[in-house]
Scaffold this active site. Structure first.
Site, PDB file in Angstrom:
ATOM      1  N   TYR A  14      32.074  40.294  32.078  1.00 23.08           N
ATOM      2  CA  TYR A  14      31.690  40.650  33.670  1.00 23.08           C
ATOM      3  C   TYR A  14      32.662  41.688  34.318  1.00 23.08           C
ATOM      4  O   TYR A  14      32.346  42.021  35.339  1.00 23.08           O
ATOM      5  CB  TYR A  14      31.657  39.546  34.411  1.00 23.08           C
ATOM      6  CG  TYR A  14      30.561  38.580  33.739  1.00 23.08           C
ATOM      7  CD1 TYR A  14      29.405  38.558  34.026  1.00 23.08           C
ATOM      8  CD2 TYR A  14      31.101  37.272  33.305  1.00 23.08           C
ATOM      9  CE1 TYR A  14      28.177  37.698  33.601  1.00 23.08           C
ATOM     10  CE2 TYR A  14      30.069  36.420  32.615  1.00 23.08           C
ATOM     11  CZ  TYR A  14      28.928  36.508  32.793  1.00 23.08           C
ATOM     12  OH  TYR A  14      28.045  35.728  32.283  1.00 23.08           O
ATOM     13  N   HIS A  19      28.648  43.010  40.361  1.00 25.92           N
ATOM     14  CA  HIS A  19      29.225  41.628  41.116  1.00 25.92           C
ATOM     15  C   HIS A  19      30.550  41.382  40.980  1.00 25.92           C
ATOM     16  O   HIS A  19      31.109  40.611  41.836  1.00 25.92           O
ATOM     17  CB  HIS A  19      28.627  40.606  40.092  1.00 25.92           C
ATOM     18  CG  HIS A  19      27.549  39.315  40.943  1.00 25.92           C
ATOM     19  ND1 HIS A  19      27.417  39.672  42.435  1.00 25.92           N
ATOM     20  CD2 HIS A  19      27.238  38.125  40.648  1.00 25.92           C
ATOM     21  CE1 HIS A  19      26.758  38.402  42.779  1.00 25.92           C
ATOM     22  NE2 HIS A  19      26.441  37.701  41.929  1.00 25.92           N
TER      23      HIS A  19
END
Length: 195
Positions: A14, A19
């Site tokens: 990630y 995000h």
């Protein structure tokens, strides 16, 4: 003392996703504060330092986005901080790419990390810096995807400006930071910006 929390998801998978914009801003603040965000405390990675003369704790919750409130509430208790001493940095689907927005309080706007924090703290009365990532038809795929190649050239300027806005909020107060940075927008693909 101020607690600056960047929201994101832990792990290499990630690291560069939209995000994780909050994590990316905290990484930039760490350099300015003379610290590294690598100590484990309260379900987070933390670093302590000084930002423009203000003592700060920088944090990146390691709970995954949807459980960010667990980490933030534990950090606030551990450091005995009021909500006014908290500043949360996160991505925002409802804000166009190339914009940042500071707010003294507010709802989650559908952001699950903010919703978790609001639920855990029992209040939405905490300041935040929102980083525009723009809308997409598939919101989940969009926030968990990496920034598009055409966005890369302006990304560093956006993240650096968000870090400046957070530092200004700590040093000069949220009203001054809002006045100075809420009208900021990335003007072109080559990273030219205006304040």
């Amino acid at each position: 003392m101020k607690l600056i929390v960047g929201l994101g998801n832990p792990g290499a998978k990630y690291r560069f996703t939209r995000h994780n914009a909050g994590f990316m801003v905290v990484d930039r603040l760490a350099g300015a504060a003379g610290t590294t965000v690598n100590r484990r405390r309260c379900f987070s990675l933390v670093g302590e330092g000084r930002l423009n003369g203000v003592r700060v704790v920088l944090a990146k919750p390691q709970t995954y986005m949807n459980l960010s409130g667990l980490a933030v509430s534990a950090l606030c208790r551990h450091y005995r901080l009021e909500l006014a001493d908290l500043l949360v940095i996160c991505d925002d689907l409802d804000l166009e790419f190339g914009r940042i927005r500071l707010r003294p309080k507010g709802g989650s706007g559908g952001h699950r990390g903010l919703a978790s924090i609001i639920a855990a703290l029992g209040s939405s009365d905490f300041p935040r810096v929102r980083i525009g990532i723009g809308k997409a038809e598939d919101a989940s795929a969009h926030v968990l995807g990496e920034f598009a190649p055409e966005d890369q050239s302006g990304l560093e300027e956006i993240l650096s400006t968000a870090a400046l806005a957070a530092a200004c909020a700590c040093r000069e107060g949220l009203d001054e930071a809002m006045s100075r940075f809420n009208s900021w927008r990335l003007m072109s693909a080559n990273g030219t910006a205006e304040v």
